[in-house]
Design a protein around this motif. Sequence first.
Motif, PDB file in Angstrom:
ATOM      1  N   PRO A 131       0.843  -1.193  -0.048  1.00  0.00           N
ATOM      2  CA  PRO A 131       0.007  -0.148   0.015  1.00  0.00           C
ATOM      3  C   PRO A 131       0.747   1.167  -0.050  1.00  0.00           C
ATOM      4  CG  PRO A 131      -0.722  -1.637   1.519  1.00  0.00           C
ATOM      5  CD  PRO A 131       0.485  -1.993   1.006  1.00  0.00           C
ATOM      6  N   ALA A 132       0.494   2.437  -0.779  1.00  0.00           N
ATOM      7  CA  ALA A 132       1.229   3.638  -0.778  1.00  0.00           C
ATOM      8  C   ALA A 132       0.754   4.237   0.434  1.00  0.00           C
ATOM      9  CB  ALA A 132       0.871   4.296  -2.109  1.00  0.00           C
ATOM     10  N   SER A 133       1.107   3.716   1.623  1.00  0.00           N
ATOM     11  CA  SER A 133       0.852   4.490   2.928  1.00  0.00           C
ATOM     12  C   SER A 133       1.851   3.489   3.840  1.00  0.00           C
ATOM     13  CB  SER A 133      -0.488   4.148   3.373  1.00  0.00           C
ATOM     14  OG  SER A 133      -0.624   3.846   4.829  1.00  0.00           O
ATOM     15  N   ASN A 134       2.414   4.255   5.018  1.00  0.00           N
ATOM     16  CA  ASN A 134       3.402   3.223   5.513  1.00  0.00           C
ATOM     17  C   ASN A 134       3.008   3.159   7.157  1.00  0.00           C
ATOM     18  OD1 ASN A 134       5.467   3.572   3.460  1.00  0.00           O
ATOM     19  ND2 ASN A 134       6.030   5.731   4.230  1.00  0.00           N
ATOM     20  N   ALA A 135       1.909   2.826   7.247  1.00  0.00           N
ATOM     21  CA  ALA A 135       0.950   2.601   8.457  1.00  0.00           C
ATOM     22  C   ALA A 135       1.428   1.348   8.902  1.00  0.00           C
ATOM     23  CB  ALA A 135      -0.498   2.771   8.251  1.00  0.00           C
ATOM     24  N   SER A 136       1.412   0.969  10.213  1.00  0.00           N
ATOM     25  CA  SER A 136       2.062  -0.458  10.755  1.00  0.00           C
ATOM     26  C   SER A 136       0.991  -1.342  10.491  1.00  0.00           C
ATOM     27  CB  SER A 136       2.344  -0.113  12.166  1.00  0.00           C
ATOM     28  OG  SER A 136       1.366   0.045  12.786  1.00  0.00           O
ATOM     29  N   ARG A 137      -0.118  -1.207  10.571  1.00  0.00           N
ATOM     30  CA  ARG A 137      -1.217  -2.154  10.241  1.00  0.00           C
ATOM     31  C   ARG A 137      -1.008  -2.837   9.110  1.00  0.00           C
ATOM     32  NH1 ARG A 137      -6.890   0.250  10.280  1.00  0.00           N
ATOM     33  NH2 ARG A 137      -7.723  -1.805   9.496  1.00  0.00           N
ATOM     34  N   TRP A 138      -0.373  -2.725   8.133  1.00  0.00           N
ATOM     35  CA  TRP A 138       0.083  -3.402   6.978  1.00  0.00           C
ATOM     36  C   TRP A 138       0.752  -4.399   7.070  1.00  0.00           C
ATOM     37  CZ3 TRP A 138      -4.040  -0.950   5.991  1.00  0.00           C
ATOM     38  CH2 TRP A 138      -4.000   0.505   5.986  1.00  0.00           C
ATOM     39  N   SER A 139       1.596  -4.477   8.364  1.00  0.00           N
ATOM     40  CA  SER A 139       2.609  -5.264   8.692  1.00  0.00           C
ATOM     41  C   SER A 139       2.071  -6.148   9.889  1.00  0.00           C
ATOM     42  CB  SER A 139       3.928  -4.649   9.018  1.00  0.00           C
ATOM     43  OG  SER A 139       5.028  -5.574   9.448  1.00  0.00           O
ATOM     44  N   ASP A 140       1.279  -6.965   9.857  1.00  0.00           N
ATOM     45  CA  ASP A 140       0.313  -7.827  10.730  1.00  0.00           C
ATOM     46  C   ASP A 140       0.038  -9.249  10.081  1.00  0.00           C
ATOM     47  OD1 ASP A 140      -0.977  -8.860  13.101  1.00  0.00           O
ATOM     48  OD2 ASP A 140      -2.339  -7.104  13.089  1.00  0.00           O
ATOM     49  N   PRO A 141       1.000  -9.988   9.734  1.00  0.00           N
ATOM     50  CA  PRO A 141       0.754 -11.391   9.160  1.00  0.00           C
ATOM     51  C   PRO A 141      -0.160 -12.418   9.978  1.00  0.00           C
ATOM     52  CG  PRO A 141       2.952 -11.029  10.104  1.00  0.00           C
ATOM     53  CD  PRO A 141       2.391  -9.825  10.194  1.00  0.00           C
ATOM     54  N   LYS A 142      -0.106 -11.958  11.188  1.00  0.00           N
ATOM     55  CA  LYS A 142      -1.350 -12.952  12.005  1.00  0.00           C
ATOM     56  C   LYS A 142      -2.334 -12.558  11.783  1.00  0.00           C
ATOM     57  CE  LYS A 142      -1.922 -14.265  16.906  1.00  0.00           C
ATOM     58  NZ  LYS A 142      -1.607 -14.145  18.292  1.00  0.00           N
ATOM     59  N   ASN A 143      -3.014 -11.467  11.834  1.00  0.00           N
ATOM     60  CA  ASN A 143      -4.247 -10.977  11.617  1.00  0.00           C
ATOM     61  C   ASN A 143      -4.581 -10.600  10.224  1.00  0.00           C
ATOM     62  OD1 ASN A 143      -5.169 -11.120  14.439  1.00  0.00           O
ATOM     63  ND2 ASN A 143      -3.645  -9.212  14.692  1.00  0.00           N
ATOM     64  N   PHE A 144      -3.569 -10.285   9.283  1.00  0.00           N
ATOM     65  CA  PHE A 144      -4.000  -9.664   8.062  1.00  0.00           C
ATOM     66  C   PHE A 144      -3.053 -10.313   7.179  1.00  0.00           C
ATOM     67  CE2 PHE A 144      -5.991  -6.388  10.602  1.00  0.00           C
ATOM     68  CZ  PHE A 144      -7.294  -6.514   9.949  1.00  0.00           C
ATOM     69  N   PRO A 145      -2.845 -11.714   6.931  1.00  0.00           N
ATOM     70  CA  PRO A 145      -1.854 -12.511   5.960  1.00  0.00           C
ATOM     71  C   PRO A 145      -2.000 -12.176   4.535  1.00  0.00           C
ATOM     72  CG  PRO A 145      -3.758 -13.982   6.692  1.00  0.00           C
ATOM     73  CD  PRO A 145      -4.001 -12.743   7.487  1.00  0.00           C
ATOM     74  N   TRP A 146      -2.957 -11.271   4.316  1.00  0.00           N
ATOM     75  CA  TRP A 146      -3.011 -11.263   2.956  1.00  0.00           C
ATOM     76  C   TRP A 146      -2.628  -9.786   2.277  1.00  0.00           C
ATOM     77  CZ3 TRP A 146      -3.588 -15.042  -0.991  1.00  0.00           C
ATOM     78  CH2 TRP A 146      -3.943 -16.075  -0.384  1.00  0.00           C
ATOM     79  N   THR A 147      -1.997  -9.039   3.273  1.00  0.00           N
ATOM     80  CA  THR A 147      -1.659  -7.609   3.253  1.00  0.00           C
ATOM     81  C   THR A 147      -0.160  -7.423   3.524  1.00  0.00           C
ATOM     82  OG1 THR A 147      -3.898  -6.749   3.964  1.00  0.00           O
ATOM     83  CG2 THR A 147      -1.760  -5.125   4.129  1.00  0.00           C
ATOM     84  N   MET A 148       0.670  -6.903   2.617  1.00  0.00           N
ATOM     85  CA  MET A 148       2.125  -6.639   2.928  1.00  0.00           C
ATOM     86  C   MET A 148       2.358  -5.174   2.811  1.00  0.00           C
ATOM     87  SD  MET A 148       5.220  -7.803   3.186  1.00  0.00           S
ATOM     88  CE  MET A 148       5.321  -9.557   2.849  1.00  0.00           C
TER      89      MET A 148
END
Length: 404
Positions: A131-148
């Motif tokens: 995502p063109a956003s540097n929020a930490s929520r994109w780095s949560d493989p446990k809860n959002f395994p399809w978001t990098m």
Amino acid sequence: MTGRPLLLATMSLALSVGVASAQKKYDAGANDTEIKIGNMMPYSGPASAYANIGKATAAYFSMINEAGGLNGRKLNFISYDDGYSPPKAVEQVRRLVESDEVLFMLSPMGTPSNAAIQKYLNAKKIPHLFPASNASRWSDPKNFPWTMASAGVGYVSEAYIYARYLLKTRPDEKIAVLYQNDDFGKELLKGLKEGLGSNVSMIVAEVSYEVTQPTIDSQIPLLKSSGATTLFSFAIPKFAAQSIKRAAQIGWSPLHFIPGVSANLNATIVPAGLDSAQGIISGTSLKDPSDPAWANDPGMTAYLSFLSRWMPDANKADQNYQFGYNVGQLMSQVLKQCGDDLTRENVMRQAANLKNVQLDTSIPGITISTSPTNYSPVNSLQLIRFQGSGWERFGDILTDDRVH
């Protein structure tokens, strides 16, 4: 050919067809000739300066297609306008997934828009990449395994690094903070406080603003009245520019930091006024095309050649183009690793298997690595200061070694 030889030949043919079939695997959005890639950008609205990211990514894929595509497949980049509006983002991502049937979503712009579509994409098991956003929520493989996460340093890490720098060089400062009242601004504020640690009392004033506001003219005098000597403007370009300009108008000259996403000459510095912007500090992971240090750099040469051929009217000082170019280059690496297994599961697997990837326009030493447990590709940056008519690098590359 009769009898046993015929049987063996038939079995051999069936086996070879089976192997070829096993080698090529597709989900919706991919076939022998095409890969459909979904994207959203604020081509209109208050964050429209960022639309150049999408334009550069589209041009990069056009360059790839002219050269024959990736593994013989053309890249069909489908990008829609969401106006930096979360409800519009939801509408557009459903269109991309359910109507256009894209294989994955690549680098949608903005924290609010990405937050609005993240659960939907993960529920559908659609890769939601960089995502063109540097929020930490994109780095949560446990809860959002399809978001990098993005190929830029995270907001929390970025502000943490600024805070550590400030504590080391000017520990007696009084800090005022202007922040956007959403995940973007709040994460930067969080990182600043984490970096200050037991010295968080250095913050003497915090004021928020809404992205729908026309101006922040009233907030800056309020922050000045706190007696602060350092100002952090955790704002997108439009409002970062206003904060710089307004501070100058009221005769306030604090040490002033803006986030890397707003360290943009055309979108921030020029509207603010070059004189008003002198000494502004930010951070970046990207080479500056105007910096003579990169004049003979192979990566920068490749990037500038790309602009000349595919985006001749682009302003080389606009790092949004670089970000978009990097997104295209990084996604191309992921797809190369995918080979003929173009299932969504494998796209995600390869995105989580990047090893020290050095992008053309990234500062040497700032590389991209991921793993199934590390969805934060970058955690380092270079501090930059605006001087004269451009940005100057200073100090060493700084890293947030913590795990968020």
